[in-house]
Design a protein around this motif. Structure first.
Motif, mmCIF file in Angstrom:
data_model
loop_
_atom_site.group_PDB
_atom_site.id
_atom_site.type_symbol
_atom_site.label_atom_id
_atom_site.label_comp_id
_atom_site.label_asym_id
_atom_site.label_seq_id
_atom_site.Cartn_x
_atom_site.Cartn_y
_atom_site.Cartn_z
ATOM 1 N N TYR A 1 0.825 -1.214 0.000
ATOM 2 C CA TYR A 1 0.000 0.000 0.000
ATOM 3 C C TYR A 1 0.858 1.262 0.000
ATOM 4 O O TYR A 1 0.559 2.224 -0.705
ATOM 5 N N GLN A 2 1.938 1.185 0.761
ATOM 6 C CA GLN A 2 2.869 2.317 0.777
ATOM 7 C C GLN A 2 3.428 2.570 -0.631
ATOM 8 O O GLN A 2 3.541 3.705 -1.080
ATOM 9 N N MET A 3 3.737 1.478 -1.327
ATOM 10 C CA MET A 3 4.247 1.602 -2.693
ATOM 11 C C MET A 3 3.191 2.200 -3.629
ATOM 12 O O MET A 3 3.503 2.994 -4.511
ATOM 13 N N VAL B 1 0.758 4.263 -2.836
ATOM 14 C CA VAL B 1 0.627 5.710 -2.580
ATOM 15 C C VAL B 1 1.823 6.454 -3.185
ATOM 16 O O VAL B 1 1.662 7.501 -3.829
ATOM 17 N N ALA B 2 3.014 5.869 -3.020
ATOM 18 C CA ALA B 2 4.210 6.501 -3.588
ATOM 19 C C ALA B 2 4.104 6.571 -5.113
ATOM 20 O O ALA B 2 4.417 7.602 -5.726
ATOM 21 N N ALA B 3 3.613 5.474 -5.718
ATOM 22 C CA ALA B 3 3.500 5.430 -7.184
ATOM 23 C C ALA B 3 2.486 6.459 -7.672
ATOM 24 O O ALA B 3 2.703 7.121 -8.703
ATOM 25 N N ALA B 4 1.381 6.626 -6.934
ATOM 26 C CA ALA B 4 0.374 7.621 -7.332
ATOM 27 C C ALA B 4 1.005 9.008 -7.355
ATOM 28 O O ALA B 4 0.750 9.805 -8.267
ATOM 29 N N GLY B 5 1.879 9.275 -6.354
ATOM 30 C CA GLY B 5 2.572 10.563 -6.304
ATOM 31 C C GLY B 5 3.548 10.728 -7.453
ATOM 32 O O GLY B 5 3.518 11.731 -8.167
ATOM 33 N N GLU B 6 4.380 9.695 -7.656
ATOM 34 C CA GLU B 6 5.424 9.792 -8.683
ATOM 35 C C GLU B 6 4.841 9.889 -10.092
ATOM 36 O O GLU B 6 5.352 10.600 -10.944
ATOM 37 N N ARG B 7 3.773 9.121 -10.313
ATOM 38 C CA ARG B 7 3.209 9.079 -11.674
ATOM 39 C C ARG B 7 2.024 10.020 -11.848
ATOM 40 O O ARG B 7 1.345 9.979 -12.882
ATOM 41 N N SER B 8 1.765 10.856 -10.840
ATOM 42 C CA SER B 8 0.619 11.788 -10.894
ATOM 43 C C SER B 8 -0.670 11.076 -11.287
ATOM 44 O O SER B 8 -1.354 11.471 -12.233
ATOM 45 N N MET B 9 -0.993 10.039 -10.559
ATOM 46 C CA MET B 9 -2.187 9.259 -10.888
ATOM 47 C C MET B 9 -3.207 9.331 -9.763
ATOM 48 O O MET B 9 -2.870 9.600 -8.612
ATOM 49 N N PHE B 10 -4.461 9.050 -10.113
ATOM 50 C CA PHE B 10 -5.479 8.864 -9.084
ATOM 51 C C PHE B 10 -5.133 7.574 -8.337
ATOM 52 O O PHE B 10 -4.859 6.544 -8.964
ATOM 53 N N LEU B 11 -5.183 7.620 -7.001
ATOM 54 C CA LEU B 11 -4.824 6.451 -6.200
ATOM 55 C C LEU B 11 -5.650 5.194 -6.560
ATOM 56 O O LEU B 11 -5.090 4.105 -6.667
ATOM 57 N N PRO B 12 -6.964 5.315 -6.766
ATOM 58 C CA PRO B 12 -7.742 4.105 -7.102
ATOM 59 C C PRO B 12 -7.237 3.404 -8.373
ATOM 60 O O PRO B 12 -7.304 2.176 -8.468
ATOM 61 N N ASP B 13 -6.699 4.182 -9.337
ATOM 62 C CA ASP B 13 -6.164 3.553 -10.561
ATOM 63 C C ASP B 13 -4.927 2.718 -10.231
ATOM 64 O O ASP B 13 -4.745 1.623 -10.775
#
Lengths: 97, 280
Positions: B153-155, B157-169
């Motif tokens: 889950y931590q990854m 959230v980090a990926a959503a930040g890095e890739r500028s994505m909506f978290l649910p995606d």
């Protein structure tokens, strides 16, 4: 609306919310001016914090607030509904500062 | 990508997680016995003073606009009903377990509870307290996933930040389900009220629910308004598009919406005070 400790309320301030007892019954109505004698009465009732009518100054600078709004809406502001929402929020931010 | 059925099974076993306090497990078991009286449940909850204080604090904050109106668990059970108190109890203890790492999510959830209640009051459609509970628990799936899959889950959230994505995606990529689905599986296992389960499940897509459309629509709108105002942090900074049905139901003009944001601003300032005060 501001929440303040009773002792630090300035003269002439007005209650923004009623004072209620544990049963939820209103003892002092909203709109009443907080005078010296009312402060004493509140203290004797054990009330330490009250809600005062007034405007709160946001704790972040306006530019920072606006920058955050831009990021929040960056993916969806093309949508007509979201454009309305963003305009409304920006108008609110203008009034805040 | 994880297998959705496995994720579901693990989410549904969250009640076996040792960190859930024993007293909560006892209470939830007791509530499931038809013969248990509300008084007995109140007594069980009250046997843990720290828990009692926390539950009352949240009830008063999210439900009664920060004026302390409910002074005892017994009073809460009488006023709100056993099911609502049970849902709150579970929500509060779940967040408590995570408090350090999910302060932003807690603030987002309290904000959503407050705004959902405000919206329900404006429309007069249903019990504002129900809107508040549904709002408070709408993102419980994020808590559950981060308890059961902390690293993943931590990854995410980090990926959503890095890739500028909506978290649910990102959640779909990692877990093959979103926090909304996971949260509903969890809430269902605990037999939370239907309107809570459906609001959790459909807070991104309120048109999907048949049994609790008003609750889900209200929580959907509240979630978006709170994200727009940047209250707390729910895992990504982006506001999704408000669903057509939700927009039409509330039918706010631009000026009304501006005033609504002013009300939200006031409410949020109170949440800040509330979170900064250790015990009230």
């Amino acid at each position: 609306m501001l929440k303040m400790s009773v002792e630090s309320v300035w003269p002439g301030a007005v209650l923004a919310k009623p004072i209620v007892n544990d049963a939820g019954i209103s003892l002092i109505a909203a709109g009443v001016e907080v005078t010296g004698s009312l402060k004493e009465k509140l203290a004797s009732m054990g009330v330490t914090e009250i809600f005062i009518a007034g405007k709160r100054v946001p704790d972040i600078p306006k530019e920072e607030f606006l920058a955050k709004v831009d990021v929040s809406f960056s993916k969806t502001e093309e949508d007509p509904r979201m454009a309305v929402m963003k305009r409304a929020l920006l108008a609110h931010v203008e009034e805040l500062y | 990508m994880l297998d959705a059925e496995r994720v579901r099974a693990k989410v549904e076993r969250t009640n076996a997680v040792p960190t859930i306090p024993l007293v909560i497990k006892k209470i939830l078991r007791a509530v499931d016995q038809p013969a248990t009286s509300p008084a007995a449940v109140s007594k069980l909850i009250s046997s843990d003073p720290a828990l009692t204080a926390k539950v009352l604090k949240v009830i008063n904050a999210a439900m009664y606009g920060f004026v302390a109106r409910i002074a005892s668990v017994n009073q809460a059970v009488v006023l709100l009903g056993m099911n609502v108190v049970r849902a709150l109890l579970l929500g509060v203890s779940m967040f408590e377990m995570m408090e350090q790492t999910t302060m932003g999510l807690w603030k987002h959830s309290l904000g959503c509870a407050t705004v959902a209640k405000l919206l329900a009051q404006k429309k007069g459609m249903f019990d504002p307290e129900e809107a508040s509970v549904a709002g408070l628990l709408h993102d419980i799936g994020k808590v559950v996933l981060s308890i059961q899959y902390p690293k993943e889950y931590q990854m995410a959230v980090a990926a959503a930040g890095e890739r500028s994505m909506f978290l649910p995606d990102v959640e779909m990529e990692v877990f093959n389900m979103t926090h909304a689905t996971a949260g509903a599986y969890f809430a269902n296992t605990w037999r939370l009220p239907k309107f809570v389960v459906e609001s959790i499940r459909c807070h991104h897509e309120p048109s999907l629910t048949i049994t609790a459309p008003m609750h889900a629509t209200t929580v959907h709108m509240a979630d978006i308004l709170v994200k727009a105002y940047n209250v707390g942090f729910s895992g990504d900074p982006f506001v999704p598009i408000v669903h057509q049905s939700s927009w039409e139901l509330f039918d706010f003009s631009e000026a009304q919406m501006k005033d609504l944001f002013a009300e939200i601003g006031d409410a949020i300032a109170q949440i800040d005070d509330f979170l900064e005060t250790p015990n009230r």
